[in-house]
Design a protein around this motif. Structure first.
Motif, short mmCIF file in Angstrom:
data_model
loop_
_atom_site.label_atom_id
_atom_site.label_comp_id
_atom_site.label_asym_id
_atom_site.label_seq_id
_atom_site.Cartn_x
_atom_site.Cartn_y
_atom_site.Cartn_z
N HIS A 1 -11.98 -112.69 -81.84
CA HIS A 1 -11.00 -113.27 -80.86
C HIS A 1 -10.77 -112.63 -79.64
O HIS A 1 -10.80 -111.35 -79.43
CB HIS A 1 -9.94 -113.36 -81.35
N GLY A 2 -11.13 -113.41 -78.04
CA GLY A 2 -11.54 -112.93 -77.28
C GLY A 2 -10.02 -111.88 -76.48
O GLY A 2 -10.56 -111.10 -75.98
N TRP B 1 -15.92 -116.31 -73.29
CA TRP B 1 -14.92 -116.73 -72.57
C TRP B 1 -13.19 -116.47 -72.79
O TRP B 1 -12.48 -116.38 -72.21
CB TRP B 1 -15.52 -118.43 -73.07
N ALA B 2 -13.42 -116.52 -73.86
CA ALA B 2 -12.15 -116.60 -74.36
C ALA B 2 -11.45 -115.10 -74.32
O ALA B 2 -10.33 -114.67 -73.77
CB ALA B 2 -11.87 -116.29 -76.08
N THR C 1 -7.32 -120.15 -67.72
CA THR C 1 -7.93 -119.78 -66.07
C THR C 1 -8.18 -118.22 -66.30
O THR C 1 -7.35 -117.44 -67.41
CB THR C 1 -6.56 -119.19 -65.01
N GLN C 2 -9.37 -117.92 -65.85
CA GLN C 2 -10.24 -116.44 -65.48
C GLN C 2 -8.86 -115.55 -65.51
O GLN C 2 -8.21 -115.63 -64.43
CB GLN C 2 -11.36 -116.80 -65.30
N ARG D 1 -7.32 -117.02 -77.67
CA ARG D 1 -7.52 -117.33 -79.14
C ARG D 1 -8.84 -118.19 -79.22
O ARG D 1 -9.49 -117.72 -79.85
CB ARG D 1 -6.96 -116.88 -79.89
N TRP D 2 -9.27 -118.71 -79.14
CA TRP D 2 -9.82 -120.20 -78.64
C TRP D 2 -11.24 -119.99 -77.97
O TRP D 2 -11.16 -119.54 -77.21
CB TRP D 2 -9.39 -121.37 -78.96
N ASN D 3 -12.27 -120.63 -78.34
CA ASN D 3 -13.64 -120.98 -77.22
C ASN D 3 -13.25 -122.08 -76.20
O ASN D 3 -11.80 -123.24 -77.02
CB ASN D 3 -14.86 -121.54 -78.18
#
Length: 308
Positions: free
Chosen positions: A88-89, A124-125, A29-30, A131-133
């Motif tokens: 890594h977002g 997006w991350a 979720t955002q 950590r992932w897309n």
């Protein structure tokens, strides 16, 4: 000793297929806004730097422009200093440390170096603190030809014309408690492997490139960051996250072999920072300041020793 609780997605010992990845994606979720927290900050920097859109990620109905910040008055005669954050977002200080460096210190290098800063490689991350897309791919294992991660491929295209001209590359990361509570168990489940619990080092450390170790460079960064936040000690085995220390606060990986962001150039000087934001001994502001200190020390050392 009790066995770790199985990850809630998938069957132990069996790699994820499309169904498991879809289940994982449905759980994401955002939690924050790339537009409000990153793009708006980049826009404020246009007065002092050039901003370029180097790609665009389209994930369903969501669209993410990828922005990089360049020195105004780019001079082909000068060396290039590359700074990357948010590969890594979820590693927040990598993003905001990169932005703070540009805001407060980009002008210090006018006429001395060309700066190229990609502050949030994985938007997006970033929004999902992950950590992932969305394809359950780790961008920081995907910097290679035919990359499965759009985030990685776009950054490599941006940097490709400059690979041989980059003098120093600093890739800004964090090691967090969620690495052990969520991301390492998820990785093991995704790949159908057992999760082996480990520890999280309390403090800042660096990951150098074993092919380009530059010990004096790494130690100059550690010394600068030690003025801002504490440096992670080695564990009882003389290691940090399973790798032997080569100097206080420094370990090494073969970055190109592993497909890490730090391997995308031919730079003489390369390092990956690892800030520990979950320590009771630090704060978010101190973490951002530690990233800035690392970038400044890295560029200053490289400019003072351009030939090694």
């Amino acid at each position: 000793m009790t066995s770790p609780t199985p990850y809630p997605i998938g069957t132990p010992g069996r790699p994820w297929g499309a169904a498991e990845k879809a289940e994982w994606l449905a759980r994401q979720t955002q939690r924050r806004s790339y537009a409000e927290e990153v793009l708006a900050a980049v826009e404020r920097l246009r007065a002092q730097c050039e901003v370029v859109e180097y790609g665009r990620l389209d994930y369903g109905a969501e669209h993410y422009p990828l922005l990089a910040i360049r020195s105004r008055g780019w001079d082909e005669a000068l060396p290039v200093a590359l700074v990357t954050g948010g590969v890594h977002g979820y590693e927040t200080s990598g993003v905001h440390g990169a932005l703070r460096f540009v805001e407060r210190h980009a002008g210090d290098y006018a006429g001395r170096a060309n700066l190229l800063v990609a502050p949030c490689v994985s938007p997006w991350a970033y929004e999902r603190i992950h950590r992932w897309n969305p394809d359950a791919v780790d961008p920081n294992r995907s910097f290679r030809a035919d990359s499965p991660a759009g985030e990685s491929a776009a950054l490599m295209r941006l940097v490709a014309p400059l690979r041989a001209r980059v003098l120093v590359h600093v890739d800004l990361h964090e090691t967090t408690d969620s690495d052990e509570s969520e991301f390492r168990p998820a990785l093991a489940a995704r790949d159908g492997k057992p999760h082996e619990p480990g520890g999280i080092p309390d403090g800042f450390y660096l990951v150098g490139d074993s092919a380009r170790p530059q010990p004096a460079f790494q130690q100059a960064i550690v010394a600068a960051v030690a003025q801002v936040t504490h440096i992670a000690p080695a564990d009882a085995r003389g290691e940090i996250i399973g790798s032997p220390i080569v100097a206080p606060g420094v370990i090494e990986y073969p970055v190109q072999q592993l497909g890490l962001c730090a391997g995308i150039t031919e730079a003489r000087y390369v390092t990956t920072t690892e800030v520990y934001p979950d320590s009771p001994r630090t704060t978010p502001d101190a973490c951002n300041a530690a990233q800035v200190a690392a970038v400044r020390a890295a560029i200053d050392f490289a400019l003072a020793h351009p030939d090694g």
